[in-house]
Design an enzyme around this catalytic site. Structure first.
Site, PDB file in Angstrom:
ATOM      1  NE  ARG A  64     -27.864  33.997 -64.837  1.00 58.73           N
ATOM      2  CZ  ARG A  64     -27.866  35.243 -64.384  1.00 58.73           C
ATOM      3  NH1 ARG A  64     -28.977  35.797 -63.969  1.00 58.73           N
ATOM      4  NH2 ARG A  64     -26.745  35.928 -64.365  1.00 58.73           N
ATOM      5  CD  GLU A 101     -20.476  48.123 -61.344  1.00 62.76           C
ATOM      6  OE1 GLU A 101     -20.929  46.955 -61.283  1.00 62.76           O
ATOM      7  OE2 GLU A 101     -20.709  48.999 -60.505  1.00 62.76           O
TER       8      GLU A 101
HETATM    9  C1  PRP Z   1     -25.821  37.933 -67.039  1.00 63.11           C
HETATM   10  C2  PRP Z   1     -27.068  37.696 -67.867  1.00 63.11           C
HETATM   11  C3  PRP Z   1     -26.722  38.285 -69.203  1.00 63.11           C
HETATM   12  C4  PRP Z   1     -25.795  39.422 -68.838  1.00 63.11           C
HETATM   13  C5  PRP Z   1     -26.523  40.723 -68.876  1.00 63.11           C
HETATM   14  O1  PRP Z   1     -24.913  36.919 -67.306  1.00 63.11           O
HETATM   15  O2  PRP Z   1     -27.379  36.323 -67.954  1.00 63.11           O
HETATM   16  O3  PRP Z   1     -26.022  37.364 -70.039  1.00 63.11           O
HETATM   17  O4  PRP Z   1     -25.325  39.181 -67.503  1.00 63.11           O
HETATM   18  O5  PRP Z   1     -25.696  41.764 -68.474  1.00 63.11           O
HETATM   19  P1  PRP Z   1     -25.270  42.949 -69.425  1.00 63.11           P
HETATM   20  O6  PRP Z   1     -26.490  43.328 -70.246  1.00 63.11           O
HETATM   21  O7  PRP Z   1     -24.876  44.029 -68.471  1.00 63.11           O
HETATM   22  O8  PRP Z   1     -24.154  42.477 -70.272  1.00 63.11           O
HETATM   23  P2  PRP Z   1     -23.630  36.606 -66.405  1.00 63.11           P
HETATM   24  O9  PRP Z   1     -22.433  37.169 -67.084  1.00 63.11           O
HETATM   25  O10 PRP Z   1     -23.896  37.000 -65.005  1.00 63.11           O
HETATM   26  O11 PRP Z   1     -23.478  35.060 -66.576  1.00 63.11           O
HETATM   27  P3  PRP Z   1     -24.330  33.754 -66.220  1.00 63.11           P
HETATM   28  O12 PRP Z   1     -25.533  33.733 -67.127  1.00 63.11           O
HETATM   29  O13 PRP Z   1     -23.331  32.740 -66.589  1.00 63.11           O
HETATM   30  O14 PRP Z   1     -24.706  33.781 -64.771  1.00 63.11           O
END
Ligand code: PRP
Length: 177
Positions: A64, A101
Site C-alpha cells: 500500500r 506478531e
Molecule cells: C501493513 C501496512 C504497513 C505495515 C504496518 O502492510 O501497509 O506497511 O503493515 O505494520 P507495522 O507497523 O506493524 O509493521 P502489510 O504487511 O499488511 O502489507 P500490504 O501493504 O502489502 O498489504
C-alpha cells in the site's frame, strides 16, 4: 484541531471490523484511493512533507505504501525506490528481518538504488507496531543513505510504533497525516 484536509482524508478511510481476523479493526484506504479529490489532497500533503524534509529520494513500502509514494515521487520530482517483501527484487539486494506478531518477515531494497549523500523520506499508509518502518530505516542506513523523515497517512497510536521507531529516526521527523 483537524484541518479540512485531515477531515476529508479521515472521511475516506473505512473501518472494517474483524478483518483480517476477529477483534481487529482494519483501516481500508480504498475509498480514499477511489476519490480523486482526496487522493490528490493526500499526494499534495505528502509531497509538501518531502520538500520540507529536503528529501532527494522517496522510499515506498510494499504494497500500500507503493500506491501512495509513487504519485508523490512524480509530484515532487524525486526518484521512487521500492522496499519489497523478500524474493521480489531481481538485482543485488540488502535484506532485513523483522518481528511479526507470530514469526518474522523479511524486506529488501536494491543496494544500488541508494548511495552516500541521498536524503530519503519513507512513505507508507499505516504505522502500526512500527516493525516494517523500523526495518526499512535499517535498510536505508545500511545502504549508506540518510533518513530525513517518515511520513504515513495513519498512525495507530495504541500500538506504540512511534516509540519503537524513535531510536532509528536519529531525530528525523515522523509525520502522521
Ligand atoms: C501493513 C501496512 C504497513 C505495515 C504496518 O502492510 O501497509 O506497511 O503493515 O505494520 P507495522 O507497523 O506493524 O509493521 P502489510 O504487511 O499488511 O502489507 P500490504 O501493504 O502489502 O498489504
Amino acid at each position: 484541531t483537524a484541518t479540512a484536509t485531515q477531515d476529508l482524508l479521515l472521511s475516506r478511510i473505512r473501518d472494517v471490523p474483524d478483518y483480517p481476523k476477529p477483534g481487529v479493526m482494519f483501516k481500508d484506504i480504498t475509498p480514499l484511493l477511489a476519490d480523486p479529490v482526496a487522493f490528490t489532497a493526500l499526494t499534495d500533503a505528502l509531497a509538501e512533507l518531502c520538500v520540507r524534509c529536503g528529501a532527494t529520494k522517496i522510499v515506498g513500502l510494499e504494497a500500500r505504501g507503493f500506491i501512495l509514494a509513487a504519485p508523490v515521487a512524480v509530484r515532487a520530482g524525486l526518484g521512487f525506490i521500492p522496499v519489497r517483501k523478500a524474493g521480489k527484487l531481481p538485482g543485488a539486494t540488502l535484506k532485513q528481518a523483522y518481528e511479526l506478531e507470530y514469526g518474522t518477515a523479511e524486506i529488501e531494497i536494491h543496494a544500488e538504488d541508494l548511495a552516500d549523500g541521498d536524503r530519503v523520506i519513507v512513505i507508507d499508509d499505516v504505522l502500526a507496531t512500527g516493525g516494517t518502518a523500523e526495518a526499512s530505516l535499517e535498510l536505508i542506513r545500511r545502504a549508506g543513505a540518510q533518513v530525513v523523515g517518515v511520513a504515513v497517512l495513519m498512525e495507530l497510536g495504541f500500538l506504540g510504533g512511534r516509540g519503537r521507531l524513535e531510536p532509528a529516526l536519529h531525530g528525523a521527523p515522523l509525520e502522521a497525516l
